[in-house]
Design a protein around this motif. Structure first.
Motif, PDB file in Angstrom:
ATOM      1  N   THR A 126       0.825  -1.214   0.000  1.00 59.99           N
ATOM      2  CA  THR A 126       0.000   0.000   0.000  1.00 59.99           C
ATOM      3  C   THR A 126       0.856   1.259   0.000  1.00 59.99           C
ATOM      4  N   VAL A 127       2.130   1.126   0.317  1.00 59.05           N
ATOM      5  CA  VAL A 127       3.050   2.259   0.315  1.00 59.05           C
ATOM      6  C   VAL A 127       3.600   2.395  -1.109  1.00 59.05           C
ATOM      7  N   PRO A 128       3.329   3.512  -1.788  1.00 56.34           N
ATOM      8  CA  PRO A 128       3.791   3.679  -3.165  1.00 56.34           C
ATOM      9  C   PRO A 128       5.309   3.476  -3.294  1.00 56.34           C
ATOM     10  N   GLY A 129       5.686   2.640  -4.265  1.00 56.13           N
ATOM     11  CA  GLY A 129       7.101   2.396  -4.535  1.00 56.13           C
ATOM     12  C   GLY A 129       7.763   1.393  -3.611  1.00 56.13           C
ATOM     13  N   LEU A 130       7.010   0.784  -2.699  1.00 52.15           N
ATOM     14  CA  LEU A 130       7.591  -0.173  -1.752  1.00 52.15           C
ATOM     15  C   LEU A 130       7.024  -1.561  -2.029  1.00 52.15           C
ATOM     16  N   TRP A 131       7.910  -2.569  -2.039  1.00 52.42           N
ATOM     17  CA  TRP A 131       7.458  -3.945  -2.187  1.00 52.42           C
ATOM     18  C   TRP A 131       8.406  -4.844  -1.404  1.00 52.42           C
ATOM     19  N   PRO A 132       7.910  -5.997  -0.971  1.00 53.63           N
ATOM     20  CA  PRO A 132       8.757  -6.894  -0.178  1.00 53.63           C
ATOM     21  C   PRO A 132       9.833  -7.549  -1.034  1.00 53.63           C
ATOM     22  N   ILE A 133      10.982  -7.803  -0.426  1.00 49.97           N
ATOM     23  CA  ILE A 133      12.068  -8.461  -1.150  1.00 49.97           C
ATOM     24  C   ILE A 133      12.413  -9.824  -0.549  1.00 49.97           C
ATOM     25  N   ALA A 134      11.944 -10.098   0.665  1.00 48.56           N
ATOM     26  CA  ALA A 134      12.227 -11.385   1.307  1.00 48.56           C
ATOM     27  C   ALA A 134      11.281 -11.574   2.486  1.00 48.56           C
ATOM     28  N   VAL A 135      11.157 -12.816   2.906  1.00 51.23           N
ATOM     29  CA  VAL A 135      10.364 -13.158   4.092  1.00 51.23           C
ATOM     30  C   VAL A 135      11.259 -14.010   4.970  1.00 51.23           C
ATOM     31  N   GLY A 136      11.621 -13.520   6.131  1.00 49.62           N
ATOM     32  CA  GLY A 136      12.444 -14.304   7.038  1.00 49.62           C
ATOM     33  C   GLY A 136      13.863 -14.469   6.548  1.00 49.62           C
ATOM     34  N   GLU A 137      14.528 -15.432   7.150  1.00 48.91           N
ATOM     35  CA  GLU A 137      15.919 -15.715   6.820  1.00 48.91           C
ATOM     36  C   GLU A 137      15.986 -16.583   5.572  1.00 48.91           C
ATOM     37  N   LEU A 179      11.344 -14.828  -5.896  1.00 51.34           N
ATOM     38  CA  LEU A 179      11.088 -15.075  -7.308  1.00 51.34           C
ATOM     39  C   LEU A 179      10.320 -13.916  -7.932  1.00 51.34           C
ATOM     40  N   ASN A 180       9.360 -13.375  -7.204  1.00 53.54           N
ATOM     41  CA  ASN A 180       8.606 -12.230  -7.693  1.00 53.54           C
ATOM     42  C   ASN A 180       9.517 -11.017  -7.902  1.00 53.54           C
ATOM     43  N   CYS A 181      10.478 -10.827  -7.017  1.00 52.59           N
ATOM     44  CA  CYS A 181      11.429  -9.719  -7.180  1.00 52.59           C
ATOM     45  C   CYS A 181      12.239  -9.884  -8.462  1.00 52.59           C
ATOM     46  N   ARG A 182      12.645 -11.101  -8.742  1.00 60.85           N
ATOM     47  CA  ARG A 182      13.399 -11.351  -9.977  1.00 60.85           C
ATOM     48  C   ARG A 182      12.526 -11.099 -11.200  1.00 60.85           C
ATOM     49  N   ALA A 183      11.268 -11.549 -11.134  1.00 63.75           N
ATOM     50  CA  ALA A 183      10.339 -11.317 -12.249  1.00 63.75           C
ATOM     51  C   ALA A 183      10.079  -9.827 -12.418  1.00 63.75           C
ATOM     52  N   ARG A 184       9.942  -9.109 -11.314  1.00 59.99           N
ATOM     53  CA  ARG A 184       9.693  -7.666 -11.366  1.00 59.99           C
ATOM     54  C   ARG A 184      10.880  -6.949 -12.012  1.00 59.99           C
ATOM     55  N   ASP A 189       3.707 -10.563 -15.168  1.00 61.43           N
ATOM     56  CA  ASP A 189       2.548 -11.222 -15.770  1.00 61.43           C
ATOM     57  C   ASP A 189       2.883 -12.661 -16.171  1.00 61.43           C
ATOM     58  N   GLY A 190       4.053 -12.858 -16.735  1.00 66.51           N
ATOM     59  CA  GLY A 190       4.469 -14.207 -17.104  1.00 66.51           C
ATOM     60  C   GLY A 190       4.573 -15.112 -15.893  1.00 66.51           C
ATOM     61  N   LEU A 191       5.117 -14.590 -14.796  1.00 65.92           N
ATOM     62  CA  LEU A 191       5.224 -15.362 -13.566  1.00 65.92           C
ATOM     63  C   LEU A 191       3.839 -15.690 -13.021  1.00 65.92           C
ATOM     64  N   ARG A 192       2.937 -14.722 -13.052  1.00 68.33           N
ATOM     65  CA  ARG A 192       1.573 -14.928 -12.563  1.00 68.33           C
ATOM     66  C   ARG A 192       0.886 -16.035 -13.372  1.00 68.33           C
ATOM     67  N   HIS A 193       1.030 -16.005 -14.692  1.00 74.23           N
ATOM     68  CA  HIS A 193       0.414 -17.033 -15.549  1.00 74.23           C
ATOM     69  C   HIS A 193       1.028 -18.405 -15.272  1.00 74.23           C
ATOM     70  N   LEU A 194       2.329 -18.451 -15.092  1.00 77.51           N
ATOM     71  CA  LEU A 194       2.994 -19.711 -14.789  1.00 77.51           C
ATOM     72  C   LEU A 194       2.508 -20.262 -13.455  1.00 77.51           C
ATOM     73  N   PHE A 195       2.423 -19.395 -12.448  1.00 74.46           N
ATOM     74  CA  PHE A 195       1.975 -19.850 -11.133  1.00 74.46           C
ATOM     75  C   PHE A 195       0.549 -20.382 -11.204  1.00 74.46           C
ATOM     76  N   GLU A 196      -0.321 -19.700 -11.921  1.00 77.15           N
ATOM     77  CA  GLU A 196      -1.706 -20.156 -12.070  1.00 77.15           C
ATOM     78  C   GLU A 196      -1.760 -21.500 -12.797  1.00 77.15           C
ATOM     79  N   ALA A 197      -0.863 -21.702 -13.755  1.00 79.21           N
ATOM     80  CA  ALA A 197      -0.853 -22.945 -14.515  1.00 79.21           C
ATOM     81  C   ALA A 197      -0.416 -24.134 -13.661  1.00 79.21           C
ATOM     82  N   ILE A 198       0.496 -23.919 -12.728  1.00 85.00           N
ATOM     83  CA  ILE A 198       1.007 -25.034 -11.927  1.00 85.00           C
ATOM     84  C   ILE A 198       0.285 -25.183 -10.598  1.00 85.00           C
ATOM     85  N   ALA A 199      -0.465 -24.187 -10.179  1.00 86.63           N
ATOM     86  CA  ALA A 199      -1.137 -24.243  -8.867  1.00 86.63           C
ATOM     87  C   ALA A 199      -2.346 -25.142  -8.891  1.00 86.63           C
TER      88      ALA A 199
END
Length: 135
Positions: free
Chosen positions: A23-34, A114-119, A125-135
Motif C-alpha cells: 500500500t506504500v507507493p514504490g515499496l514492495w517486499p524483497i524477502a520473508v524471514g531468513e 522469485l517475484n522480485c526477480r520477475a519484477r 505477468d508471465g510469472l503470474r500465468h505460470l503460477f496459475e498454470a502449476i497451482a
C-alpha cells in the motif's frame, strides 16, 4: 522488519503483511524471514552443534538413518539445501535440539524472491500465468 500479526495461518499472516507493505507507493517486499537456501557449511553454522563434515556424512548416507533431504539445487560442486527441511530432519530423525523452522516461511520467502526477480525483468505477468498454470 519484524511484526506481530494475528491470522488463521502463517501464510495468511505473511500475505496480510505483504498486502500492507504494497500500500506504500514504490515499496514492495524483497524477502520473508531468513534465507532458506544453505550449503552444508551454512547449515552447520546455523545448527551450532554439528560440523560440516558430520552433515556431509549424513547427506551421503554414511551415517544416520538415511533419508537426508535432497539438495534444492545441485550445480558443479555446489549443493544448496533447504534449512527448513534439514532442521526438521535433524530434529525428528536425529533428535537434535534445534528450534523448528516454519516451512510456510521458507515457501513464502522463495515466492517473494522469485517475484522480485520477475519484477526486475518486467515479467510479473508471465510469472503470474505460470503460477496459475502449476497451482
Amino acid at each position: 522488519m519484524m511484526c506481530d500479526r494475528e491470522a488463521d495461518s502463517m501464510l495468511d499472516a505473511i500475505a496480510s503483511v505483504i498486502a500492507q507493505v504494497k500500500t506504500v507507493p514504490g515499496l514492495w517486499p524483497i524477502a520473508v524471514g531468513e534465507d532458506d537456501g544453505v550449503t552444508l557449511g551454512d547449515a552447520a553454522r546455523r545448527h551450532g552443534g554439528r560440523t560440516q563434515a558430520s552433515l556431509r556424512q549424513l547427506a551421503a548416507g554414511q551415517r544416520g538413518p538415511g533419508g537426508f533431504p535432497a539438495p534444492l539445487i545441485e550445480a558443479d560442486n555446489i549443493r544448496l539445501y533447504s534449512w527448513a527441511e534439514i532442521s526438521e530432519w535433524l530434529r525428528t530423525r536425529m533428535g537434535d535440539d534445534i528450534p523448528p523452522e516454519n516451512p510456510d516461511v521458507a515457501l513464502a520467502d522463495a515466492l517473494v524472491r522469485l517475484n522480485c526477480r520477475a519484477r526486475a525483468a518486467h515479467r510479473e505477468d508471465g510469472l503470474r500465468h505460470l503460477f496459475e498454470a502449476i497451482a
